[in-house]
Scaffold this motif. Structure first.
Motif, PDB file in Angstrom:
ATOM      1  N   UNK A  38       0.795  -1.236   0.000  1.00  0.00           N
ATOM      2  CA  UNK A  38       0.000   0.000   0.000  1.00  0.00           C
ATOM      3  C   UNK A  38       0.826   1.284   0.000  1.00  0.00           C
ATOM      4  N   UNK A  39       2.018   1.228   0.542  1.00  0.00           N
ATOM      5  CA  UNK A  39       2.849   2.442   0.587  1.00  0.00           C
ATOM      6  C   UNK A  39       3.209   2.941  -0.810  1.00  0.00           C
ATOM      7  N   UNK A  40       3.150   2.070  -1.796  1.00  0.00           N
ATOM      8  CA  UNK A  40       3.497   2.477  -3.159  1.00  0.00           C
ATOM      9  C   UNK A  40       2.522   3.518  -3.702  1.00  0.00           C
ATOM     10  N   UNK A  41       1.277   3.481  -3.244  1.00  0.00           N
ATOM     11  CA  UNK A  41       0.305   4.462  -3.739  1.00  0.00           C
ATOM     12  C   UNK A  41       0.600   5.875  -3.237  1.00  0.00           C
ATOM     13  N   UNK A  42       1.475   5.985  -2.261  1.00  0.00           N
ATOM     14  CA  UNK A  42       1.869   7.304  -1.772  1.00  0.00           C
ATOM     15  C   UNK A  42       2.996   7.913  -2.603  1.00  0.00           C
ATOM     16  N   UNK A  43       3.570   7.139  -3.508  1.00  0.00           N
ATOM     17  CA  UNK A  43       4.680   7.583  -4.340  1.00  0.00           C
ATOM     18  C   UNK A  43       4.135   8.250  -5.601  1.00  0.00           C
ATOM     19  N   UNK A  44       4.380   9.537  -5.814  1.00  0.00           N
ATOM     20  CA  UNK A  44       3.840  10.217  -6.996  1.00  0.00           C
ATOM     21  C   UNK A  44       4.330   9.625  -8.311  1.00  0.00           C
ATOM     22  N   UNK A  45       5.531   9.040  -8.326  1.00  0.00           N
ATOM     23  CA  UNK A  45       6.026   8.414  -9.553  1.00  0.00           C
ATOM     24  C   UNK A  45       5.189   7.187  -9.899  1.00  0.00           C
ATOM     25  N   UNK A  46       4.866   6.376  -8.897  1.00  0.00           N
ATOM     26  CA  UNK A  46       4.025   5.209  -9.141  1.00  0.00           C
ATOM     27  C   UNK A  46       2.643   5.637  -9.617  1.00  0.00           C
ATOM     28  N   UNK A  47       2.089   6.673  -9.024  1.00  0.00           N
ATOM     29  CA  UNK A  47       0.758   7.140  -9.426  1.00  0.00           C
ATOM     30  C   UNK A  47       0.765   7.709 -10.839  1.00  0.00           C
ATOM     31  N   UNK A  48       1.888   8.276 -11.247  1.00  0.00           N
ATOM     32  CA  UNK A  48       1.952   8.875 -12.587  1.00  0.00           C
ATOM     33  C   UNK A  48       1.759   7.838 -13.685  1.00  0.00           C
ATOM     34  N   UNK A  49       2.092   6.590 -13.419  1.00  0.00           N
ATOM     35  CA  UNK A  49       1.939   5.535 -14.420  1.00  0.00           C
ATOM     36  C   UNK A  49       0.562   4.886 -14.371  1.00  0.00           C
ATOM     37  N   UNK A  50      -0.335   5.402 -13.541  1.00  0.00           N
ATOM     38  CA  UNK A  50      -1.699   4.886 -13.435  1.00  0.00           C
ATOM     39  C   UNK A  50      -2.626   5.947 -14.002  1.00  0.00           C
ATOM     40  N   UNK A  51      -3.195   5.686 -15.160  1.00  0.00           N
ATOM     41  CA  UNK A  51      -3.850   6.746 -15.928  1.00  0.00           C
ATOM     42  C   UNK A  51      -5.017   7.383 -15.194  1.00  0.00           C
ATOM     43  N   UNK A  52      -5.764   6.626 -14.392  1.00  0.00           N
ATOM     44  CA  UNK A  52      -6.945   7.205 -13.759  1.00  0.00           C
ATOM     45  C   UNK A  52      -6.578   8.313 -12.788  1.00  0.00           C
ATOM     46  N   UNK A  53      -5.415   8.241 -12.174  1.00  0.00           N
ATOM     47  CA  UNK A  53      -4.991   9.318 -11.280  1.00  0.00           C
ATOM     48  C   UNK A  53      -4.879  10.646 -12.030  1.00  0.00           C
ATOM     49  N   UNK A  54      -4.554  10.559 -13.329  1.00  0.00           N
ATOM     50  CA  UNK A  54      -4.427  11.782 -14.118  1.00  0.00           C
ATOM     51  C   UNK A  54      -5.784  12.366 -14.490  1.00  0.00           C
ATOM     52  N   UNK A  55      -6.836  11.609 -14.300  1.00  0.00           N
ATOM     53  CA  UNK A  55      -8.171  12.042 -14.717  1.00  0.00           C
ATOM     54  C   UNK A  55      -8.995  12.618 -13.576  1.00  0.00           C
ATOM     55  N   UNK A  56      -8.499  12.494 -12.359  1.00  0.00           N
ATOM     56  CA  UNK A  56      -9.276  12.984 -11.226  1.00  0.00           C
ATOM     57  C   UNK A  56      -8.580  14.183 -10.611  1.00  0.00           C
ATOM     58  N   UNK A  57      -9.277  14.893  -9.779  1.00  0.00           N
ATOM     59  CA  UNK A  57      -8.735  16.097  -9.162  1.00  0.00           C
ATOM     60  C   UNK A  57      -7.833  15.787  -7.987  1.00  0.00           C
ATOM     61  N   UNK A  58      -8.031  16.455  -6.912  1.00  0.00           N
ATOM     62  CA  UNK A  58      -7.161  16.367  -5.742  1.00  0.00           C
ATOM     63  C   UNK A  58      -7.403  15.049  -4.995  1.00  0.00           C
ATOM     64  N   UNK A  59      -6.393  14.180  -4.986  1.00  0.00           N
ATOM     65  CA  UNK A  59      -6.503  12.922  -4.243  1.00  0.00           C
ATOM     66  C   UNK A  59      -5.788  13.029  -2.900  1.00  0.00           C
ATOM     67  N   UNK A  60      -5.328  14.227  -2.571  1.00  0.00           N
ATOM     68  CA  UNK A  60      -4.578  14.425  -1.335  1.00  0.00           C
ATOM     69  C   UNK A  60      -5.271  13.940  -0.084  1.00  0.00           C
ATOM     70  N   UNK A  61      -6.554  14.279   0.125  1.00  0.00           N
ATOM     71  CA  UNK A  61      -7.213  13.831   1.357  1.00  0.00           C
ATOM     72  C   UNK A  61      -7.259  12.311   1.498  1.00  0.00           C
ATOM     73  N   UNK A  62      -7.568  11.612   0.427  1.00  0.00           N
ATOM     74  CA  UNK A  62      -7.617  10.157   0.509  1.00  0.00           C
ATOM     75  C   UNK A  62      -6.252   9.560   0.777  1.00  0.00           C
ATOM     76  N   UNK A  63      -5.222  10.088   0.116  1.00  0.00           N
ATOM     77  CA  UNK A  63      -3.874   9.574   0.338  1.00  0.00           C
ATOM     78  C   UNK A  63      -3.359   9.940   1.720  1.00  0.00           C
TER      79      UNK A  63
END
Length: 251
Positions: free
Chosen positions: A185-210
Motif C-alpha cells: 500500500x505504501x506504493x500508492x503514496x509515491x507520486x512516480x508510481x501514481x503517474x503511471x496509473x492513468x486514472x490518477x491523471x483524470x481525477x482532481x485532488x486525491x490528497x485527502x484520501x492519500x
C-alpha cells in the motif's frame, strides 16, 4: 490526431509498467496458436510475444518513443480506424487500453475486421466492487472507471460470444497498473508510481484520501483492517481476459 493522454503522462512510463511474467503467460495462452498479432493501443510494447509476427498500433508519439529498438514495428493510428485490410492478422490484442478509446464499439469492430482467428482483450469488469484503495481511500477512481470501462454484456453485443477468464494479480506484480500494489500500500503514496496509473491523471485532488492512507499505515489501522491480505499471493480484483475464438472474427 489530437492530444493523447499518454503524450502528457507517459514520460518514464516504461520504467514503471514492466511486464509481469505471470500475466504475460496468461496472455500468451489466450492468444493460442495465432502466428500473427496486431497489438492495438500497444504503448511501449508490454506483453508483445517475441516468437510471433507482431505489428503494433499506438496513437501516442511519447509511447512509441519508449518502445525498445528490437520491439515490433509500430504504426501511429487509432483503434477506430485500423490501417489494415480485412483478416490481415490471425489475432488482435488490446491490453488495458479499451477504456481510453473515444469509441470502443468501433474499435472492437475494427479488431474483429482485421482478425481471422481470435480477439484477445485484457480489461477490467466495472461490475467488480474494486479493492481497498478504491473502496476506502480514493473512490473517485472506481467512479470514473465504471463510466469508461464497458461491461461484459456490452462487449458481447460488439464482439459476439466470448470466453471470460479471471486474471488474479500477483502480490509482487511488476507491472504498475492500478491494482498492482494491492499488497504494497505504501506504493500508492509515491507520486512516480501514481503517474503511471492513468486514472490518477483524470481525477482532481486525491490528497485527502492519500493522507488518510498514510495515517492508517503509520497508525497500523490499515494492517488491522486488511492484514489478512498480507498472507495472500494473488488477488482477484476484476481484471479479465476476454477471448473470442472463431465466432469473434467476421466470416
Amino acid at each position: 490526431m489530437g492530444e493523447e493522454i499518454y503524450d502528457r503522462i507517459g514520460v518514464g512510463y516504461a520504467d514503471l509498467r514492466r511486464p509481469d511474467r505471470r500475466i504475460a503467460a496468461a496472455i500468451e495462452d489466450a492468444l493460442g496458436g495465432a502466428a500473427s498479432i496486431l497489438n492495438v493501443g500497444a504503448g511501449a510494447g508490454s506483453y508483445e510475444p517475441r516468437d510471433r509476427r507482431v505489428v503494433a498500433v499506438e496513437p501516442s508519439l511519447e509511447m512509441i518513443r519508449q518502445r525498445a529498438r528490437d520491439a515490433a514495428p509500430a504504426v501511429r493510428a487509432t483503434a477506430s480506424s485500423l490501417p489494415f485490410a480485412d483478416r490481415s492478422f490471425a489475432a488482435s490484442l488490446a491490453i488495458l487500453t479499451l477504456h481510453h478509446w473515444p469509441d470502443w464499439r468501433r474499435g472492437l469492430a475494427e479488431m474483429r475486421r482485421v482478425s481471422r482467428e481470435r480477439v484477445v482483450l485484457l480489461t477490467w469488469d466495472p461490475e467488480d466492487p474494486g479493492f481497498w484503495l478504491t473502496r476506502d481511500y480514493v473512490p473517485e477512481i472506481v467512479a470514473i472507471d465504471r463510466r469508461i470501462f464497458p461491461t461484459m454484456a456490452e462487449m458481447a453485443e460488439a464482439l459476439g460470444p466470448f470466453e471470460v477468464r479471471s486474471l488474479p494479480i500477483p502480490a509482487d506484480c511488476s507491472d504498475g497498473f492500478l491494482c498492482a500494489y494491492w499488497r504494497r500500500p505504501e506504493r500508492y503514496l509515491d507520486p512516480l508510481a501514481r503517474r503511471a496509473i492513468s486514472t490518477f491523471a483524470k481525477i482532481g485532488d486525491v490528497g485527502p484520501g492519500l493522507a488518510r492512507l498514510a495515517a492508517d499505515l503509520e497508525s497500523g489501522a490499515w494492517e488491522e483492517r486488511y492484514g489478512a491480505l498480507l498472507d495472500r499471493e494473488s488477488l482477484d480484483s476484476g481484471y479479465r481476459l476476454v477471448v473470442t475464438s472463431g465466432a469473434g472474427a467476421p466470416d
